[in-house]
Structures are given as structure tokens and as C-alpha cells.
Design a protein around this motif. Sequence first.
Motif, PDB file in Angstrom:
ATOM      1  N   LEU A  13       0.869  -1.171   0.000  1.00 46.39           N
ATOM      2  CA  LEU A  13       0.000   0.000   0.000  1.00 46.39           C
ATOM      3  C   LEU A  13       0.905   1.220   0.000  1.00 46.39           C
ATOM      4  O   LEU A  13       1.841   1.303   0.802  1.00 46.39           O
ATOM      5  N   GLU A  14       0.616   2.180  -0.881  1.00 43.64           N
ATOM      6  CA  GLU A  14       1.534   3.307  -1.070  1.00 43.64           C
ATOM      7  C   GLU A  14       0.767   4.622  -1.223  1.00 43.64           C
ATOM      8  O   GLU A  14      -0.251   4.682  -1.903  1.00 43.64           O
ATOM      9  N   ASN A  15       1.299   5.644  -0.578  1.00 42.64           N
ATOM     10  CA  ASN A  15       0.758   6.999  -0.703  1.00 42.64           C
ATOM     11  C   ASN A  15       1.839   7.919  -1.258  1.00 42.64           C
ATOM     12  O   ASN A  15       2.978   7.904  -0.767  1.00 42.64           O
ATOM     13  N   GLN A  16       1.481   8.704  -2.271  1.00 42.49           N
ATOM     14  CA  GLN A  16       2.429   9.630  -2.888  1.00 42.49           C
ATOM     15  C   GLN A  16       1.830  11.032  -2.906  1.00 42.49           C
ATOM     16  O   GLN A  16       0.659  11.217  -3.233  1.00 42.49           O
ATOM     17  N   GLY A  17       2.634  12.016  -2.551  1.00 43.75           N
ATOM     18  CA  GLY A  17       2.215  13.407  -2.598  1.00 43.75           C
ATOM     19  C   GLY A  17       3.129  14.216  -3.506  1.00 43.75           C
ATOM     20  O   GLY A  17       4.346  14.034  -3.502  1.00 43.75           O
ATOM     21  N   ILE A  18       2.538  15.106  -4.288  1.00 42.84           N
ATOM     22  CA  ILE A  18       3.276  15.952  -5.233  1.00 42.84           C
ATOM     23  C   ILE A  18       2.865  17.395  -4.990  1.00 42.84           C
ATOM     24  O   ILE A  18       1.671  17.704  -4.916  1.00 42.84           O
ATOM     25  N   LYS A  19       3.851  18.299  -4.876  1.00 35.76           N
ATOM     26  CA  LYS A  19       3.562  19.699  -4.610  1.00 35.76           C
ATOM     27  C   LYS A  19       4.449  20.595  -5.462  1.00 35.76           C
ATOM     28  O   LYS A  19       5.664  20.610  -5.326  1.00 35.76           O
ATOM     29  N   SER A  20       3.832  21.334  -6.386  1.00 39.67           N
ATOM     30  CA  SER A  20       4.525  22.349  -7.176  1.00 39.67           C
ATOM     31  C   SER A  20       3.488  23.340  -7.683  1.00 39.67           C
ATOM     32  O   SER A  20       2.280  23.094  -7.623  1.00 39.67           O
ATOM     33  N   ASP A  21       3.951  24.468  -8.224  1.00 42.60           N
ATOM     34  CA  ASP A  21       3.032  25.478  -8.747  1.00 42.60           C
ATOM     35  C   ASP A  21       2.378  25.012 -10.042  1.00 42.60           C
ATOM     36  O   ASP A  21       1.329  25.530 -10.434  1.00 42.60           O
ATOM     37  N   ARG A  22       2.989  24.039 -10.697  1.00 36.45           N
ATOM     38  CA  ARG A  22       2.422  23.530 -11.936  1.00 36.45           C
ATOM     39  C   ARG A  22       1.403  22.422 -11.678  1.00 36.45           C
ATOM     40  O   ARG A  22       0.358  22.355 -12.341  1.00 36.45           O
ATOM     41  N   TYR A  23       1.705  21.556 -10.711  1.00 35.49           N
ATOM     42  CA  TYR A  23       0.837  20.409 -10.474  1.00 35.49           C
ATOM     43  C   TYR A  23       1.002  19.935  -9.033  1.00 35.49           C
ATOM     44  O   TYR A  23       2.114  19.818  -8.527  1.00 35.49           O
ATOM     45  N   ALA A  24      -0.130  19.674  -8.385  1.00 36.99           N
ATOM     46  CA  ALA A  24      -0.120  19.130  -7.026  1.00 36.99           C
ATOM     47  C   ALA A  24      -1.158  18.016  -6.956  1.00 36.99           C
ATOM     48  O   ALA A  24      -2.233  18.106  -7.560  1.00 36.99           O
ATOM     49  N   ASP A  25      -0.835  16.974  -6.215  1.00 37.95           N
ATOM     50  CA  ASP A  25      -1.763  15.850  -6.143  1.00 37.95           C
ATOM     51  C   ASP A  25      -1.402  14.949  -4.967  1.00 37.95           C
ATOM     52  O   ASP A  25      -0.317  15.070  -4.378  1.00 37.95           O
ATOM     53  N   ALA A  26      -2.334  14.061  -4.636  1.00 39.23           N
ATOM     54  CA  ALA A  26      -2.108  13.002  -3.658  1.00 39.23           C
ATOM     55  C   ALA A  26      -2.649  11.721  -4.264  1.00 39.23           C
ATOM     56  O   ALA A  26      -3.805  11.670  -4.700  1.00 39.23           O
ATOM     57  N   LEU A  27      -1.816  10.675  -4.321  1.00 40.14           N
ATOM     58  CA  LEU A  27      -2.167   9.442  -5.000  1.00 40.14           C
ATOM     59  C   LEU A  27      -2.084   8.265  -4.039  1.00 40.14           C
ATOM     60  O   LEU A  27      -1.276   8.267  -3.104  1.00 40.14           O
ATOM     61  N   LEU A  28      -2.907   7.260  -4.291  1.00 40.11           N
ATOM     62  CA  LEU A  28      -2.911   6.043  -3.502  1.00 40.11           C
ATOM     63  C   LEU A  28      -2.793   4.852  -4.435  1.00 40.11           C
ATOM     64  O   LEU A  28      -3.498   4.780  -5.453  1.00 40.11           O
ATOM     65  N   ARG A  29      -1.876   3.923  -4.113  1.00 43.74           N
ATOM     66  CA  ARG A  29      -1.672   2.723  -4.926  1.00 43.74           C
ATOM     67  C   ARG A  29      -1.701   1.484  -4.045  1.00 43.74           C
ATOM     68  O   ARG A  29      -1.354   1.534  -2.868  1.00 43.74           O
ATOM     69  N   THR A  30      -2.070   0.376  -4.675  1.00 39.73           N
ATOM     70  CA  THR A  30      -1.962  -0.914  -4.025  1.00 39.73           C
ATOM     71  C   THR A  30      -1.718  -1.960  -5.094  1.00 39.73           C
ATOM     72  O   THR A  30      -2.004  -1.737  -6.281  1.00 39.73           O
ATOM     73  N   GLY A  31      -1.180  -3.094  -4.696  1.00 42.71           N
ATOM     74  CA  GLY A  31      -0.903  -4.109  -5.693  1.00 42.71           C
ATOM     75  C   GLY A  31      -0.259  -5.336  -5.088  1.00 42.71           C
ATOM     76  O   GLY A  31      -0.142  -5.482  -3.861  1.00 42.71           O
ATOM     77  N   VAL A  32       0.181  -6.230  -5.969  1.00 47.20           N
ATOM     78  CA  VAL A  32       0.728  -7.507  -5.556  1.00 47.20           C
ATOM     79  C   VAL A  32       1.922  -7.851  -6.438  1.00 47.20           C
ATOM     80  O   VAL A  32       1.975  -7.473  -7.610  1.00 47.20           O
ATOM     81  N   ALA A  33       2.890  -8.562  -5.862  1.00 44.75           N
ATOM     82  CA  ALA A  33       4.055  -9.027  -6.602  1.00 44.75           C
ATOM     83  C   ALA A  33       4.230 -10.522  -6.353  1.00 44.75           C
ATOM     84  O   ALA A  33       3.920 -11.025  -5.262  1.00 44.75           O
ATOM     85  N   HIS A  34       4.716 -11.221  -7.370  1.00 47.28           N
ATOM     86  CA  HIS A  34       4.926 -12.665  -7.264  1.00 47.28           C
ATOM     87  C   HIS A  34       6.313 -13.018  -7.770  1.00 47.28           C
ATOM     88  O   HIS A  34       6.724 -12.603  -8.861  1.00 47.28           O
ATOM     89  N   LEU A  35       7.035 -13.780  -6.968  1.00 44.41           N
ATOM     90  CA  LEU A  35       8.395 -14.185  -7.303  1.00 44.41           C
ATOM     91  C   LEU A  35       8.346 -15.498  -8.089  1.00 44.41           C
ATOM     92  O   LEU A  35       7.886 -16.518  -7.592  1.00 44.41           O
ATOM     93  N   LEU A  36       8.853 -15.464  -9.335  1.00 39.78           N
ATOM     94  CA  LEU A  36       8.874 -16.657 -10.182  1.00 39.78           C
ATOM     95  C   LEU A  36      10.208 -17.399 -10.089  1.00 39.78           C
ATOM     96  O   LEU A  36      10.310 -18.548 -10.500  1.00 39.78           O
ATOM     97  N   GLY A  37      11.216 -16.730  -9.592  1.00 36.53           N
ATOM     98  CA  GLY A  37      12.533 -17.329  -9.439  1.00 36.53           C
ATOM     99  C   GLY A  37      13.420 -16.361  -8.685  1.00 36.53           C
ATOM    100  O   GLY A  37      13.006 -15.251  -8.350  1.00 36.53           O
ATOM    101  N   GLU A  38      14.641 -16.765  -8.417  1.00 39.95           N
ATOM    102  CA  GLU A  38      15.533 -15.899  -7.653  1.00 39.95           C
ATOM    103  C   GLU A  38      15.810 -14.587  -8.361  1.00 39.95           C
ATOM    104  O   GLU A  38      16.102 -13.577  -7.724  1.00 39.95           O
ATOM    105  N   ASN A  39      15.702 -14.571  -9.706  1.00 37.93           N
ATOM    106  CA  ASN A  39      16.047 -13.387 -10.486  1.00 37.93           C
ATOM    107  C   ASN A  39      14.872 -12.801 -11.263  1.00 37.93           C
ATOM    108  O   ASN A  39      15.075 -11.928 -12.111  1.00 37.93           O
ATOM    109  N   PHE A  40      13.637 -13.264 -11.004  1.00 34.82           N
ATOM    110  CA  PHE A  40      12.502 -12.875 -11.848  1.00 34.82           C
ATOM    111  C   PHE A  40      11.259 -12.656 -11.001  1.00 34.82           C
ATOM    112  O   PHE A  40      10.857 -13.529 -10.232  1.00 34.82           O
ATOM    113  N   GLN A  41      10.647 -11.471 -11.148  1.00 35.51           N
ATOM    114  CA  GLN A  41       9.430 -11.120 -10.419  1.00 35.51           C
ATOM    115  C   GLN A  41       8.423 -10.496 -11.374  1.00 35.51           C
ATOM    116  O   GLN A  41       8.786  -9.740 -12.272  1.00 35.51           O
TER     117      GLN A  41
END
Length: 337
Positions: free
Chosen positions: A235-263
Motif C-alpha cells: 500500500l503506497e501513498n504519494q504526494g506531489i507539490k509544485s506550482d504547476r501540479y499538485a496531487d495526492a495518489l494512492l496505490r496498491t498491488g501484488v508481486a509474485h516471485l517466479l525465481g531468484e532473479n525474476f518477479q
Amino acid sequence: MGYYVSKKHVNLLIMIVLFSLPWLGYSQYTDIINSNRPGLSVSAYAVGTNVLQAEVGIGIEQRDHSRLATESNILGTDISLRYGLIFETLEIIYEGTFDHQNKTQLNTGVTITNSDFSRNRLGLKFLIFDPFKDPERNKPNLYSWRANNKFLLKNLIPAISVYAGANFVFGDNPYYRNEDIVSPRVMVATQSTVHPRWVLISNIAYDRIGTEFPEWNYTLSLSHTLKNPKWSIFLENQGIKSDRYADALLRTGVAHLLGENFQVDFNVGASYKDTPSRLFGAVGMSYRIDMHQDKPIAIESQNPQGGGGPINKNSMLKKNRKNNRKAKKQSSSEIDF
């Protein structure tokens, strides 16, 4: 006008070098790939020397702006290339995002198509502090599940890294009109293992320094490894602040490991506001070419009969990694979150 180097300056330089040596020698390499995906937060740790890692994603986004009366459909491809340089604590990172956007003016029905890099930057990340730099002090207890899984206050102390790099804008980029070709970017990244299965990462960045629209950006990400350690969620929250663009974003997701070197991974997210409103999702993968080699370290054996000649520490490192995997397997088989 010349510059006089005093004895005081020389002594200070020597102290800095000596202080840095323990950090430069400590290994950041892990047996299993350590990717920044599927979120946008950046880990405090480097990939390890001679490790080349690619993190790639393809995403779609619906972006509507209530005040400007526009709606946009965006198809984007992002890539991150990471390589461990010279020291275990240092890596060079390229990050790029290429977007194809169809923007429609709702009042007129006119659609404008833009295609270019919305992100194009190169930088160096260096770990300056690691609370777990001593593997002997922090190795798992093979005889106590509770000792490996209980909350420890010291785990809240984060590893800290610093980043310095630059953004690049080439040609007539529709996403950055009249902006400098090169603009600096700096960041501080922290990472805490608050629990054996919970990791907290924070990033604070000051971006596009010296341009007309400099930008502050923070990212806070919490990830959790499931009972099957090949799966993790975040779960991730990101905030952006500038005179050109400001926002607050929320992300979620899943990752799966297929091998020692591959996700592989998947994530979705949205913004909190409607100027513009954003709804997006992406699938991705991470792969590493592992050319890392542990440096042999000559140490004196502690044979009580004598004969304390130099031995190769590689076998000890491999044994520690084997014990770590054994402890993790034991933990995952005895607890269900």
C-alpha cells in the motif's frame, strides 16, 4: 587565486575515508531479486556490485479534469535500469516513462495526441547508514520462532540512502514546455523492517531544481510478505507539490516471485481530487542479470590446536545465507497472517 591545503584539511579527509570504509565493504547483495516495483518508492539498499537489474511496466490511465473540461486516455511504458557500481552500497539508476496520450476537449470535441517522455532521469544512490550492517549480530535464531518474529524496537531504526541525479528534457516535449534541458534532483530514502514480514519505505525528493516549477515529492510505502513468501502486497501513498501540479495518489498491488532473479507484479491506484481525477493500473516485471561475486576475505581461523592460517570467507557467507533461508522457511510454516 590559489587554494592552500592545510594539515587540518588532510586530517579531515583521512578521517572521512576511514569512516567510510566499513560502509563500502558491507554487502547489499541478496540471493533473491529486490525490486522497487510494483510501487514508485525507492528502496534504501543497492542491488549489489555487478548486478544489472531491469524493472519494466506497461500501464493505462484515465485522467479527467473538471475545471479544464478535458479527459485523457494514456498508455504508458516505464523502465528502470539499476546497476551496482564499485561499492556494494552504490548504484546507478536510469528511470524513464514514455506516455502516449489522447486528450479530448469536451467543449469542442477536439482531440490532441501527445507522445513523449514524462520521466527521463539518471542518478546515483548511495547507502550512508544501515542498522543491520553486522550480519553476525542480526542473523536469525534457528531454534526460536518467537525470537525471529517478535517486534523489536531497534527494527524501527531505518537504513538511509541519498540520491543525486538529473532530469533530461529533449526536443519539444509537450509535458514540459519551455523547461531546461537538464535539471537536478535530490532525494533521501529510508527503509525499516518493522516486522519480519513488514517493510516500511519513505522517500522525500526535491525535483526539477532551478526550473520555473520546482517540485516536492514524498512517497510512503508499506509492503507485506504473505504466508507463501513468493507473494507480497503493498500500500503506497504519494504526494506531489509544485506550482504547476499538485496531487495526492494512492496505490496498491501484488508481486509474485517466479525465481531468484525474476518477479512479476500488478498495481492499481487513484487520486484524491478531480483537478484532475486519475485512475490507473499497470502490470510489470523485474529481472536481474546476476554477475555478483563475494569478495574473499582472509581471516585467521580459531583452531585451538593452532595452525590459524587464512581461510576464505565465501563459504561462511554461503552458510549464513543458507541459514537465513532455513529460518524464513521455518517462520512461514508456523504462522499464518
